[in-house]
Design an enzyme around this catalytic site. Structure first.
Site, mmCIF file in Angstrom:
data_model
loop_
_atom_site.group_PDB
_atom_site.id
_atom_site.type_symbol
_atom_site.label_atom_id
_atom_site.label_comp_id
_atom_site.label_asym_id
_atom_site.label_seq_id
_atom_site.Cartn_x
_atom_site.Cartn_y
_atom_site.Cartn_z
ATOM 1 C CB CYS A 1 43.710 26.782 33.588
ATOM 2 S SG CYS A 1 43.507 26.604 35.373
ATOM 3 C CB SER B 1 41.597 32.841 43.686
ATOM 4 O OG SER B 1 42.768 33.294 43.065
ATOM 5 C CG LEU B 2 37.764 33.837 49.898
ATOM 6 C CD1 LEU B 2 38.004 32.421 50.377
ATOM 7 C CD2 LEU B 2 37.960 34.818 51.067
ATOM 8 C CG HIS B 3 37.204 34.770 43.435
ATOM 9 N ND1 HIS B 3 37.846 35.977 43.508
ATOM 10 C CD2 HIS B 3 37.980 33.994 42.634
ATOM 11 C CE1 HIS B 3 38.959 35.935 42.783
ATOM 12 N NE2 HIS B 3 39.060 34.741 42.254
ATOM 13 C CG ASN C 1 38.794 42.369 32.746
ATOM 14 O OD1 ASN C 1 38.036 42.884 31.923
ATOM 15 N ND2 ASN C 1 40.087 42.579 32.755
ATOM 16 C CB SER D 1 47.674 33.854 42.529
ATOM 17 O OG SER D 1 46.286 33.888 42.647
ATOM 18 C CD GLU E 1 46.859 35.918 28.092
ATOM 19 O OE1 GLU E 1 46.370 35.591 26.998
ATOM 20 O OE2 GLU E 1 46.285 36.635 28.910
ATOM 21 C CB CYS F 1 37.577 29.873 37.903
ATOM 22 S SG CYS F 1 38.645 29.161 39.169
ATOM 23 C CB CYS G 1 51.381 39.068 35.677
ATOM 24 S SG CYS G 1 50.083 37.831 35.826
ATOM 25 C CB CYS H 1 43.128 35.488 33.654
ATOM 26 S SG CYS H 1 44.312 34.411 34.296
ATOM 27 N N GLY I 1 46.819 29.467 34.187
ATOM 28 C CA GLY I 1 47.253 28.228 34.825
ATOM 29 C C GLY I 1 47.133 28.243 36.330
ATOM 30 C CD GLU I 2 46.121 26.638 41.213
ATOM 31 O OE1 GLU I 2 45.354 27.609 41.100
ATOM 32 O OE2 GLU I 2 46.987 26.575 42.106
ATOM 33 C CB CYS J 1 38.934 32.255 34.753
ATOM 34 S SG CYS J 1 40.646 32.315 34.226
HETATM 35 N N1 SAH Z 1 45.027 29.751 39.136
HETATM 36 C C1 SAH Z 1 45.501 30.784 40.013
HETATM 37 C C2 SAH Z 1 46.260 31.898 39.304
HETATM 38 C C3 SAH Z 1 45.708 32.429 38.011
HETATM 39 S S1 SAH Z 1 44.267 33.422 38.042
HETATM 40 C C4 SAH Z 1 44.370 31.331 40.855
HETATM 41 O O1 SAH Z 1 43.232 30.902 40.674
HETATM 42 O O2 SAH Z 1 44.614 32.152 41.737
HETATM 43 C C5 SAH Z 1 44.736 34.958 38.781
HETATM 44 C C6 SAH Z 1 43.573 35.692 39.463
HETATM 45 O O3 SAH Z 1 42.706 36.302 38.489
HETATM 46 C C7 SAH Z 1 42.700 34.772 40.286
HETATM 47 O O4 SAH Z 1 42.354 35.418 41.497
HETATM 48 C C8 SAH Z 1 41.491 34.601 39.386
HETATM 49 O O5 SAH Z 1 40.386 34.166 40.108
HETATM 50 C C9 SAH Z 1 41.355 35.992 38.798
HETATM 51 N N2 SAH Z 1 40.563 36.096 37.579
HETATM 52 C C10 SAH Z 1 40.511 35.259 36.526
HETATM 53 N N3 SAH Z 1 39.664 35.712 35.585
HETATM 54 C C11 SAH Z 1 39.190 36.892 36.036
HETATM 55 C C12 SAH Z 1 38.262 37.850 35.523
HETATM 56 N N4 SAH Z 1 37.681 37.670 34.355
HETATM 57 N N5 SAH Z 1 38.015 38.945 36.276
HETATM 58 C C13 SAH Z 1 38.625 39.135 37.481
HETATM 59 N N6 SAH Z 1 39.495 38.265 38.011
HETATM 60 C C14 SAH Z 1 39.769 37.149 37.314
#
Ligand code: SAH
Length: 345
Positions: free
Chosen positions: A113, A215-217, A291, A192, A93, A117, A106, A334, A160-161, A120
């Site tokens: 992947c 992506s810190l979180h 999300n 990212s 997608e 996470c 995007c 995602c 994907g990463e 995700c």
């Molecule tokens: N693998 C890479 C790029 C893809 S994810 C990465 O981890 O950065 C793109 C961004 O969307 C990342 O910051 C990821 O943590 C975030 N993401 C994935 N699922 C999400 C969700 N359900 N709600 C909010 N952010 C999300």
């Protein structure tokens, strides 16, 4: 013998190929422009190339092309989400977003992947395979054709990463920014990552002008490990050092992505820790209300909580934005659309 993927070749590589076929070097430029500027979908379209050479190309090269199997348009903001089928039947997608400053796409870098996470949807079924440089380009090319509008910004933030597909990513960036192709400015590209430290350092050494988003979180290793398995491999110390190194080498400030999950990482304490963590760096923080996906019970933070979090950061002079949620009504998160399609739910 497997055929060479012609759309993943640089102009120089294509020139060498033409030489092998005993063709004149200018043919390479013609074919290259058909692929990367005029966005041709087949050799057949290359009308100023002789029939004979087109036939030779058919015999020697693979010409990737995607086709859209589903397009959803948001009624809220015009965002479009495309589900593309690849030659092998896999689907990926991509999302098209219209902003005042231009159109942004995007793209996905892998089918599935393996980073795992917790919040995700892209990672729920693991990794199927990585995308070729041509397949990453094709997402942008096909969207340009379908919308009839120029793409000015590209974010590698779909499924994907990207750092887990490093060589193909670099080739893709080279082709995307090439003056003989779409010629997209490096400054308009963001990659990212969930934080593969050695690759981040390697990318820094390339000294490109692209933006690196991390992506810190979470603000402690303990909390981050609960959300992101990669945190077991690389701790926050070395991650922050890699970010500083990226800035040092490229002069580009880092973007930190921080998805706010209700009751998990959105407290006052979290905000305080985040400030401490990112303050030494030249950076920008992007807050994203999570999300929610059906398979996990994470909930987004209340709007007041998001605002309070943002205010705290601002008070401490940290550049911060709350990401506008685009396409929330069309499975914007995602991996959600692909998953629906493959599971047929
Ligand atoms: N693998 C890479 C790029 C893809 S994810 C990465 O981890 O950065 C793109 C961004 O969307 C990342 O910051 C990821 O943590 C975030 N993401 C994935 N699922 C999400 C969700 N359900 N709600 C909010 N952010 C999300």
């Amino acid at each position: 013998m497997e055929k060479t993927d012609i759309k993943s070749l640089t102009l120089e590589e294509l020139q060498a190929e033409m030489q092998k076929l005993s063709e004149k070097p200018f043919r390479a430029k013609q074919i290259y422009e058909w692929m990367h500027k005029k966005l041709a979908r087949s050799f057949e379209e290359m009308t100023n190339v002789s029939k004979e050479l087109r036939k030779k190309c058919e015999e020697n090269y693979e010409f990737t092309a995607l086709h859209a199997v589903q397009v959803q348009e948001s009624k809220i903001d015009g965002t479009k989400k495309f589900l593309f089928e690849l030659a092998d039947g896999n689907v990926v997608e991509s999302v098209w977003m219209k902003y005042k400053h231009g159109n942004s796409v995007c793209i996905s870098s892998q089918v599935g992947c393996r980073m795992g996470c917790r919040f995700c949807a892209s990672t729920l079924d693991g990794l199927e395979r990585s995308l070729l440089p041509s397949e990453m380009l094709d997402q942008i090319y096909e969207i340009t054709r379908l919308t009839g509008e120029r793409v000015s910004n590209v974010v590698v933030m779909g499924t994907g990463e990207p750092m887990d597909n490093y060589d193909n990513l670099l080739k893709f960036l080279k082709l995307l920014t090439d003056e003989n192709g779409l010629n997209i400015s490096q400054r308009n590209i963001t990659v990212s990552t969930c934080g593969l430290v050695p690759r981040m350092r390697q990318l820094a050494e390339e000294q490109l002008q692209i933006t690196l988003a991390l992506s810190l979180h979470a603000t402690t290793d303990e909390k981050r490990r609960k959300l992101m398995p990669i945190a077991n491999k690389y701790g926050l110390d070395e991650l922050m050092e890699a970010c500083a190194y990226y800035f040092e080498k490229t002069g580009r400030r880092i973007t930190f992505e921080y998805s706010l999950v209700g009751g998990v990482n959105d407290t006052d304490e979290d905000a305080k820790e985040l400030i401490e963590l990112v303050k030494p760096l030249n950076c920008h923080v992007n807050l994203i209300p999570v999300n929610p996906i059906a398979e996990r019970d994470y909930v987004e933070s209340a709007m007041e909580q998001v605002q309070a979090f943002k205010n705290k950061l601002e008070k401490n002079k940290i550049n911060v934005t709350v990401r506008r949620e685009m396409g929330r009504d069309i499975d914007g998160a995602c991996g959600q659309l692909r998953r629906k399609h493959t599971k047929n739910i």
